[in-house]
Design an enzyme around this catalytic site. Sequence first.
Site, PDB file in Angstrom:
ATOM      1  N   HIS A  98       0.822  -1.211   0.000  1.00  0.00           N
ATOM      2  CA  HIS A  98       0.000   0.000   0.000  1.00  0.00           C
ATOM      3  C   HIS A  98       0.854   1.258   0.000  1.00  0.00           C
ATOM      4  CE1 HIS A  98       0.840   0.640   4.273  1.00  0.00           C
ATOM      5  NE2 HIS A  98       0.341  -0.559   4.576  1.00  0.00           N
ATOM      6  N   CYS A 147       2.633  -4.927   6.536  1.00  0.00           N
ATOM      7  CA  CYS A 147       2.482  -4.673   5.107  1.00  0.00           C
ATOM      8  C   CYS A 147       3.761  -4.079   4.508  1.00  0.00           C
ATOM      9  CB  CYS A 147       1.319  -3.719   4.857  1.00  0.00           C
ATOM     10  SG  CYS A 147      -0.292  -4.418   5.282  1.00  0.00           S
TER      11      CYS A 147
END
Length: 221
Positions: free
Chosen positions: A178, A197
């Site tokens: 992301h 992430c």
Amino acid sequence: MPKSLLVVLTATLLLITTSVQASLHGFASSVATIAPTAPTAERPVLLWSELAVIELPAVAPEEVWVRIDLNRRELALFQGERRVLTFPYLAFGTAGANRIRLQGSSQTPIGDFRIDRINRQSRFELFFGIDYPTPEIAHEAWQNGVLSDQDYHDYQQYRRQYGRSPAYTPLGGHIGIHGLGNRPVNFHQIRDWTEGCIAVTNTEIQMLERWLDVGTLVVIR
């Protein structure tokens, strides 16, 4: 000038000269030691030898896939053997990385994954979710006692019903690639800040949008 004073001054000058030369020699050695060995723009980008530390994925000649090198902090997008994009910096989990990543550990999982969802309304600009934990990792975790028999049964049942991995087992989930959202770039570049992430800048995640889709291979090492 008294002879004794002249001798002292001469000795002092020799000492200073020797010290400066030693310092310069040490600096040169230091520079030589830390000289970058990473690929440069002038080097060919089609050499598979560059991927020696990563098990080569079985990809079709024109297949798009992503290689994430945590040691180099580099995200590279490939089409077959051709490197299309390289992002020279990424941030990942605050607690590092692990093959079997646990819920709440803030670690980034290591392995071969596939993108299984895309969120274009994410608070992180864009979110490309990966299928962690994969069936292979879940089975390994069960064999190692990380997942109980019931956990593993629930995992398998969820996969059969929904075609994707659940995020509620002890292995966690909701892992992906992301952007930064509202976070400043300078904060992103000085520390790892995610819960597991892979984070790149908003501009970089937007560049990936035209290439990535559900099913795209993501190799994290």
